[in-house]
Scaffold this motif. Structure first.
Motif, short mmCIF file in Angstrom:
data_model
loop_
_atom_site.label_atom_id
_atom_site.label_comp_id
_atom_site.label_asym_id
_atom_site.label_seq_id
_atom_site.Cartn_x
_atom_site.Cartn_y
_atom_site.Cartn_z
N LEU A 22 22.26 40.03 10.39
CA LEU A 22 23.68 40.39 10.33
C LEU A 22 24.36 39.92 9.05
N GLU A 55 25.90 42.20 6.48
CA GLU A 55 27.21 42.82 6.71
C GLU A 55 28.31 41.89 6.21
N ILE A 59 25.75 46.60 17.06
CA ILE A 59 26.74 45.81 16.32
C ILE A 59 26.63 46.09 14.83
N LYS A 60 25.41 46.20 14.35
CA LYS A 60 25.18 46.40 12.93
C LYS A 60 25.55 47.82 12.47
N ALA A 102 30.95 46.28 16.31
CA ALA A 102 31.15 45.13 15.42
C ALA A 102 32.50 44.49 15.70
#
Length: 86
Positions: free
Chosen positions: A29, A32, A67-68, A74
């Motif tokens: 993660l 990001e 989520i990514k 997110a």
């Protein structure tokens, strides 16, 4: 017999733990920008590493992928971490 003990201990040591899986998820993660900003805040960092609900989310490969890839998921994750900080 000693070879068996060595092999057994090696197998136990090489088994991935939830800590190592969590570490890999966090590393994934960090590509990001939004996660890097969230992770910089000490209280959020602690929540990411210690809260059961957050860890459960990050350790689930499908949720981690969502989520990514999806800004909505997110934002839900960010809101979860911020809500747990209150």
């Amino acid at each position: 017999m000693d070879e068996f003990k060595d092999l057994l201990s090696y197998g136990i040591l090489m088994k991935p733990t939830s800590y190592s899986k969590l570490k890999l998820a966090i590393e994934e993660l960090t590509t990001e920008e939004w996660f890097r900003e969230l992770y910089k805040v000490p209280s959020y960092n602690t929540i990411i590493w210690r809260d059961k609900q957050v860890k459960k989310t990050l350790l689930n490969p499908q949720k981690l992928k969502m989520i990514k890839q999806d800004p909505y998921h997110a934002m839900e994750f960010i809101n979860l971490v911020k809500e747990l900080d209150k």
